[in-house]
Design a protein around this motif. Structure first.
Motif, short mmCIF file in Angstrom:
data_model
loop_
_atom_site.label_atom_id
_atom_site.label_comp_id
_atom_site.label_asym_id
_atom_site.label_seq_id
_atom_site.Cartn_x
_atom_site.Cartn_y
_atom_site.Cartn_z
N SER A 150 0.83 -1.20 0.00
CA SER A 150 0.00 0.00 0.00
C SER A 150 0.86 1.25 0.00
CB SER A 150 -0.94 0.01 1.20
OG SER A 150 -0.21 -0.07 2.41
N ASP A 151 0.28 2.33 -0.49
CA ASP A 151 1.00 3.59 -0.63
C ASP A 151 0.91 4.40 0.67
OD1 ASP A 151 2.23 5.76 -2.39
OD2 ASP A 151 0.46 6.78 -1.59
N ILE A 152 2.08 4.87 1.14
CA ILE A 152 2.12 5.74 2.31
C ILE A 152 2.89 7.00 1.91
CG2 ILE A 152 2.74 5.98 4.74
CD1 ILE A 152 2.73 3.03 5.07
N GLY A 153 2.19 7.95 1.34
CA GLY A 153 2.86 9.16 0.89
C GLY A 153 3.75 8.89 -0.30
N ASP A 154 5.05 9.04 -0.10
CA ASP A 154 6.00 8.84 -1.21
C ASP A 154 6.70 7.49 -1.15
OD1 ASP A 154 7.42 9.34 1.06
OD2 ASP A 154 8.82 10.77 0.15
N TRP A 155 6.14 6.51 -0.42
CA TRP A 155 6.74 5.18 -0.38
C TRP A 155 5.66 4.11 -0.23
CZ3 TRP A 155 6.57 2.31 4.30
CH2 TRP A 155 6.13 3.02 5.43
N ASN A 156 6.01 2.88 -0.61
CA ASN A 156 5.10 1.75 -0.50
C ASN A 156 5.55 0.83 0.62
OD1 ASN A 156 3.48 2.54 -2.70
ND2 ASN A 156 4.90 1.59 -4.15
N ALA A 157 4.59 0.38 1.41
CA ALA A 157 4.90 -0.42 2.60
C ALA A 157 5.10 -1.88 2.24
CB ALA A 157 3.78 -0.29 3.62
N LEU A 158 6.22 -2.45 2.68
CA LEU A 158 6.46 -3.89 2.59
C LEU A 158 6.16 -4.47 3.97
CD1 LEU A 158 7.51 -6.44 1.18
CD2 LEU A 158 9.82 -5.76 1.82
N VAL A 159 5.05 -5.18 4.08
CA VAL A 159 4.55 -5.64 5.38
C VAL A 159 4.70 -7.15 5.49
CG1 VAL A 159 2.56 -5.70 6.94
CG2 VAL A 159 2.88 -3.76 5.39
N LYS A 160 5.28 -7.61 6.61
CA LYS A 160 5.44 -9.04 6.87
C LYS A 160 5.13 -9.32 8.33
CE LYS A 160 9.29 -9.65 3.58
NZ LYS A 160 10.72 -10.05 3.47
N LEU A 161 4.68 -10.56 8.59
CA LEU A 161 4.55 -10.99 9.98
C LEU A 161 5.96 -11.14 10.56
CD1 LEU A 161 1.72 -13.69 9.75
CD2 LEU A 161 1.53 -11.36 10.62
N ALA A 162 6.14 -10.75 11.80
CA ALA A 162 7.46 -10.82 12.42
C ALA A 162 7.34 -11.32 13.85
CB ALA A 162 8.12 -9.45 12.39
N PRO A 163 6.98 -12.59 14.02
CA PRO A 163 6.86 -13.13 15.38
C PRO A 163 8.19 -13.07 16.12
CG PRO A 163 6.81 -14.89 13.74
CD PRO A 163 6.71 -13.60 12.99
N GLU A 164 8.11 -12.87 17.43
CA GLU A 164 9.32 -12.73 18.25
C GLU A 164 10.26 -13.93 18.12
OE1 GLU A 164 10.42 -10.32 19.99
OE2 GLU A 164 8.75 -8.95 20.35
N GLU A 165 9.69 -15.13 17.96
CA GLU A 165 10.53 -16.32 17.94
C GLU A 165 11.46 -16.37 16.72
OE1 GLU A 165 6.27 -17.55 16.77
OE2 GLU A 165 7.27 -16.29 18.25
N GLU A 166 11.16 -15.57 15.67
CA GLU A 166 12.02 -15.54 14.50
C GLU A 166 13.17 -14.53 14.65
OE1 GLU A 166 9.72 -14.92 11.01
OE2 GLU A 166 8.53 -16.75 11.26
N GLU A 167 13.10 -13.70 15.71
CA GLU A 167 14.09 -12.65 15.88
C GLU A 167 15.49 -13.20 16.15
OE1 GLU A 167 14.14 -8.99 15.59
OE2 GLU A 167 12.76 -10.02 14.27
N GLU A 168 15.57 -14.36 16.80
CA GLU A 168 16.88 -14.93 17.12
C GLU A 168 17.68 -15.17 15.85
OE1 GLU A 168 18.87 -18.66 19.59
OE2 GLU A 168 16.69 -18.40 19.56
N GLU A 169 17.00 -15.71 14.83
CA GLU A 169 17.68 -15.96 13.56
C GLU A 169 18.08 -14.65 12.90
OE1 GLU A 169 16.64 -17.85 9.16
OE2 GLU A 169 15.70 -18.69 10.95
N TYR A 170 17.17 -13.67 12.92
CA TYR A 170 17.45 -12.39 12.29
C TYR A 170 18.62 -11.69 12.98
CZ TYR A 170 16.59 -8.12 9.69
OH TYR A 170 16.73 -7.04 8.85
N LYS A 171 18.63 -11.74 14.33
CA LYS A 171 19.71 -11.10 15.07
C LYS A 171 21.05 -11.77 14.78
CE LYS A 171 16.89 -9.36 18.90
NZ LYS A 171 16.54 -9.50 20.33
N ALA A 172 21.03 -13.09 14.58
CA ALA A 172 22.27 -13.80 14.23
C ALA A 172 22.79 -13.32 12.89
CB ALA A 172 22.01 -15.30 14.20
#
Length: 281
Positions: free
Chosen positions: A100-122
């Protein structure tokens, strides 16, 4: 992450349903908390502006509990919106805003459950280590960019000719021929070498008049390093980006395999403990 907090998180009671009560059925509403990540905005903009846009855009999905904006956008440019609402609708509504459009940019939206953060932080931690290695590599402290030479020549021949042309400037530590941008970066061991190379601006190489200019380095960006307003990513970071992406992919493949082994081991120990406890009981 800097955060925005809302006091809208309290659960609401549904109106009394006399018809359901008369039938002896208990009707309840399940409220869930959903964490989503949002990308697509310029993370170097003021935090208040980013938060305000996200709040206005996602408030129709449910109660906004918190908004986190990136504090180190060079490594992680995601914002997080924590929503609370009725059933799966809050999740569906949020995901429907993907693109969706938010002013001059389009939002990339994803689910981000806390349990996946460990992998992302690594992944972020390993990416930081790769960037630190490049930032501390003394081969890339002083350098120039060269344009205007004969770009029809093979890559190795371009490197050989330019090395010879700038050899009088001092010790050359690295040469990168960018065939796509038709530019070559040449690095020197000392600042004097860089200065001498810049003085060769307008000289001729094989009949072609060349242009020399200072290339972006960690040293030239020391005051406003990567991820801050007005910074310019050091050129050698871009040169090695593909190589480092491959290193990151290989590292995360090993990390996930190790995480699975540890999880399986923990589960086996748990099951063994439960079986032993039942046997004793």
């Amino acid at each position: 992450m800097d955060t925005y907090s809302s006091c809208k998180g309290s659960a609401l009671k549904e109106p009394f349903n006399s018809e359901a009560a008369a039938k002896g059925k208990k009707k309840t509403s399940t409220r869930i908390t959903v964490r989503i990540s949002v990308e697509g905005f310029n993370p170097l903009r003021p935090e208040d502006e980013i938060k305000s846009e996200l709040i206005n855009h996602f408030e129709s999905c449910g109660d906004i509990i918190r908004v986190d904006v990136p504090t180190d956008p060079f490594y992680d440019s995601r914002a997080f919106v924590i929503l609370h609402g009725n059933g799966l609708k809050v999740r569906e509504k949020a995901l429907q805003l993907n693109g969706s459009d938010i002013g001059d940019w389009n939002a990339l939206v994803k689910l981000a459950p806390e349990e996946e953060e460990e992998e992302y932080k690594a992944a972020v931690a390993y990416k930081k280590s790769l960037c630190a290695d490049l930032a501390n590599d003394k081969r890339f402290l002083f350098g120039i960019a060269v344009l205007g030479y004969d770009t029809s020549l093979p890559q190795d021949e371009v490197e050989s000719i330019l090395r010879e042309h700038f050899s009088s400037c001092g010790e050359i530590t690295h040469v990168y021929v960018d065939t796509l941008d038709k530019c070559t970066n040449i690095y020197f061991s000392k600042e004097e070498g860089e200065a001498s190379a810049l003085d060769l601006n307008g000289s001729k190489v094989g009949g072609f008049k060349i242009t020399t200019m200072r290339v972006a380095t960690v040293r030239s960006n020391r005051r406003s390093g990567p991820g801050t307003v007005g910074s310019c990513i050091p050129a050698h970071f871009l040169e090695f980006s593909r190589e480092n992406t491959k290193k990151l992919e290989d590292y995360m493949t090993e990390w996930r395999a190790k995480a699975r082994r540890e999880k399986d081991s923990a589960l086996r120990k748990h099951n063994t403990f439960k079986a032993s406890k039942r046997a004793r009981g």
